[in-house]
Design a protein around this motif. Sequence first.
Motif, PDB file in Angstrom:
ATOM      1  N   TRP A 128      92.661  34.227   8.332  1.00  0.00           N
ATOM      2  CA  TRP A 128      92.269  33.381   9.457  1.00  0.00           C
ATOM      3  C   TRP A 128      92.068  34.206  10.729  1.00  0.00           C
ATOM      4  N   LYS A 129      92.785  35.298  10.862  1.00  0.00           N
ATOM      5  CA  LYS A 129      92.583  36.183  12.013  1.00  0.00           C
ATOM      6  C   LYS A 129      91.185  36.794  11.939  1.00  0.00           C
TER       7      LYS A 129
ATOM      8  N   ARG B 150      88.622  34.122  12.741  1.00  0.00           N
ATOM      9  CA  ARG B 150      88.607  33.875  14.184  1.00  0.00           C
ATOM     10  C   ARG B 150      87.828  34.972  14.909  1.00  0.00           C
TER      11      ARG B 150
ATOM     12  N   ALA C  83      89.464  25.962  14.736  1.00  0.00           N
ATOM     13  CA  ALA C  83      88.859  26.446  15.976  1.00  0.00           C
ATOM     14  C   ALA C  83      89.121  25.470  17.120  1.00  0.00           C
TER      15      ALA C  83
ATOM     16  N   TRP D 117      89.558  28.204  19.996  1.00  0.00           N
ATOM     17  CA  TRP D 117      88.584  29.296  19.921  1.00  0.00           C
ATOM     18  C   TRP D 117      87.188  28.807  19.560  1.00  0.00           C
TER      19      TRP D 117
END
Length: 138
Positions: free
Chosen positions: A15-16, A19, A46, A51
């Motif tokens: 997920w990092k 992102r 998000a 983000w």
Amino acid sequence: MQHHRLRKYRGPETWKQVREAFIAGESGPSCARRFDVGLANLRRRARAEGWTRAAIAAQLDLKPLRGGADAPPPAIAALTLQDGLELGFDLEGVQPREAMGMAVRRASALLAAGQATEAAALLRAADALERLAWAAEG
């Protein structure tokens, strides 16, 4: 016999990466395919984690990219404010070739900062300036 649909569980490292790619300007569907995550989950995360493109623009005190045709893209506004003033150019008398060079330098800085969408907008502007310079010369 019942068959259950397999659920996709992705760890924090995945997920990092999602992102970072999304913030850098990659589209949601492209990120979802590349990292094998659900598009709905990507959009939900998000929005929940702040983000989205609109949230990032608000953090940077910029108008969202879908603001309208009369507002310049944030990267072009950044060109006139940052490059022009920091480099000491009088923006009133900037020639097309000088402006094109400033746009390319600013685009490379934006790419290095992971802002691919803004860099692409600046490169399109630089291309238009190059065509303007050729038309003025010949």
